[in-house]
Design an enzyme around this catalytic site. Structure first.
Site, mmCIF file in Angstrom:
data_model
loop_
_atom_site.group_PDB
_atom_site.id
_atom_site.type_symbol
_atom_site.label_atom_id
_atom_site.label_comp_id
_atom_site.label_asym_id
_atom_site.label_seq_id
_atom_site.Cartn_x
_atom_site.Cartn_y
_atom_site.Cartn_z
ATOM 1 N N ASP A 1 0.837 -1.196 -0.012
ATOM 2 C CA ASP A 1 -0.127 0.052 -0.064
ATOM 3 C C ASP A 1 1.015 1.306 0.033
ATOM 4 O O ASP A 1 1.937 1.248 0.587
ATOM 5 C CB ASP A 1 -0.894 0.070 1.232
ATOM 6 C CG ASP A 1 -2.020 -0.983 1.357
ATOM 7 O OD1 ASP A 1 -2.354 -1.419 0.063
ATOM 8 O OD2 ASP A 1 -2.548 -1.503 2.200
ATOM 9 N N LYS A 2 0.336 2.403 -0.426
ATOM 10 C CA LYS A 2 0.892 3.661 -0.349
ATOM 11 C C LYS A 2 1.382 3.901 0.930
ATOM 12 O O LYS A 2 2.462 4.274 1.226
ATOM 13 C CB LYS A 2 -0.058 4.710 -1.009
ATOM 14 C CG LYS A 2 0.369 6.112 -0.598
ATOM 15 C CD LYS A 2 -0.709 7.044 -0.845
ATOM 16 C CE LYS A 2 -0.310 8.513 -0.763
ATOM 17 N NZ LYS A 2 -1.479 9.546 -0.933
#
Length: 355
Positions: A166-167
């Site tokens: 994920d970011k």
């Protein structure tokens, strides 16, 4: 490479949260939680201001088509949003070239040889270009760093990637620099022979010291940005997470998670299913006080921790795999990032001296 392997490769825990697009249909999926201090505003105006590169006419058309929902129900353009409303939006994407522009970015490269490299991704960095994030991604930096990177079939625009996080998850990623490395790493991910260890700070204290969550994970019918757990196995895909408690801190716990499979948001969804969502995970309910006292001093302490760690408390700490060329087993580890370490130390002090 067959479709099954291709699907497996790009469905790992933490498949980029910023990746809001459905590549097959050309649609962007958004989920927006309205802030507590938000004034009453027409939903069409609110979305026009909130969503990049969208016109009010396009928003109104999406509303008329039933592609905008408030708290799971259809709405009208003149509806005035309220604090706490959850808006889900499906917008048709504009065509975009898949060419990735090289950018000189400061990459934390842990290991590099002729066939692969291992990079320690900071929280906040998007892994690959997608709608709303065409620049500043890890892949933009990789394209600058290398002249050529291989791509998986059907994965145009994501050179070198065999997995993602994920970011707002920090930690280790392995990147293929050659076709041979890409194929070899892809097979290891498909065979579940890659060793991946994550560290998470979660709400509450699990009753057991360790366990295994074996429950399917799939996209929620209510919101495509959220993954649901289907313990009966009637929906989603098989997902297995092995976990153990590293440290108990009364209201939160430090937990190690080892992935046997790698589904989108697997750890985040599984830990919520277990009753222990990740600390400050806004998507899965961890951004609210889930355990603790009602004292204002405690609430102020938790809110301060949220500010210090403005993301889900998840770090991809270690990565182990066989080198696709030499077959030597390689093991890489990374320290907890400063934001997680800082919050962990504050919880330890709170429990020892104030809790």
């Amino acid at each position: 490479m067959n479709d099954e392997m291709d699907d497996e490769l790009f469905d790992f825990d933490g498949a980029a949260e910023d990746d809001q697009t459905d590549g097959a249909s050309g649609y962007e999926h958004l989920r927006i939680a309205v802030d507590k201090g938000q004034a009453a505003t027409r939903v069409d105006k609110f979305l026009t201001d909130k969503v990049a590169n969208v016109t009010r006419n396009k928003v109104q058309q999406a509303i008329d088509n039933g592609q905008v929902k408030i708290n799971g129900s259809n709405t009208k353009a003149n509806y005035k949003i309220k604090p706490g409303d959850v808006i889900t939006v499906v917008l048709e994407m504009e065509p975009r070239e898949t060419e990735v522009l090289p950018e000189k970015l400061d990459l934390d490269i842990v290991h590099e040889d002729d066939h692969l490299l291992v990079v320690n991704k900071p929280a906040g960095m998007v892994v690959h270009p997608a709608y709303g994030n065409w620049t500043g991604t890890l892949v933009n930096g990789l394209v600058y760093h290398f002249s050529q990177l291989p791509e998986m079939p059907g994965n145009s625009g994501r050179p070198g990637l065999v997995h993602r996080i994920d970011k707002d998850t920090s930690g280790l990623l392995v990147i293929a620099k050659s076709e041979q490395a890409m194929t070899g790493l892809a097979k290891q991910f498909f065979d579940h022979s890659i060793e991946r260890t994550y560290i998470a700070l979660v709400w509450g204290e699990p009753q057991e010291d360790a366990g295994t969550i074996d429950a399917h994970v799939g996209r929620s019918a209510r919101d495509r940005k959220v993954m649901d757990v289907f313990p009966e196995g009637d929906q989603g895909k098989n997902a297995v997470t092995h976990w153990k408690v590293l440290k108990r801190l009364r209201y939160v716990s430090l937990v190690q998670c080892n992935l046997e499979t790698g589904r989108t948001h697997q750890i985040r969804a599984h830990m919520k299913y277990l009753g222990h969502p990740l600390f400050n995970d806004a998507v899965y309910g961890g951004d609210k006080i889930r355990k603790g006292t009602q004292f204002s001093k405690y609430k102020a302490f938790v809110n301060n921790c949220f500010k210090l760690l403005p993301r889900q408390a998840l770090h991809a700490k270690s990565l182990g795999f066989s080198h696709p060329i030499s077959q030597d087993f390689l093991q890489f580890t990374s320290n907890l990032p400063e934001d997680m370490q800082s919050v962990l130390e504050r919880w330890e002090n709170y429990v020892n001296f104030e809790g």
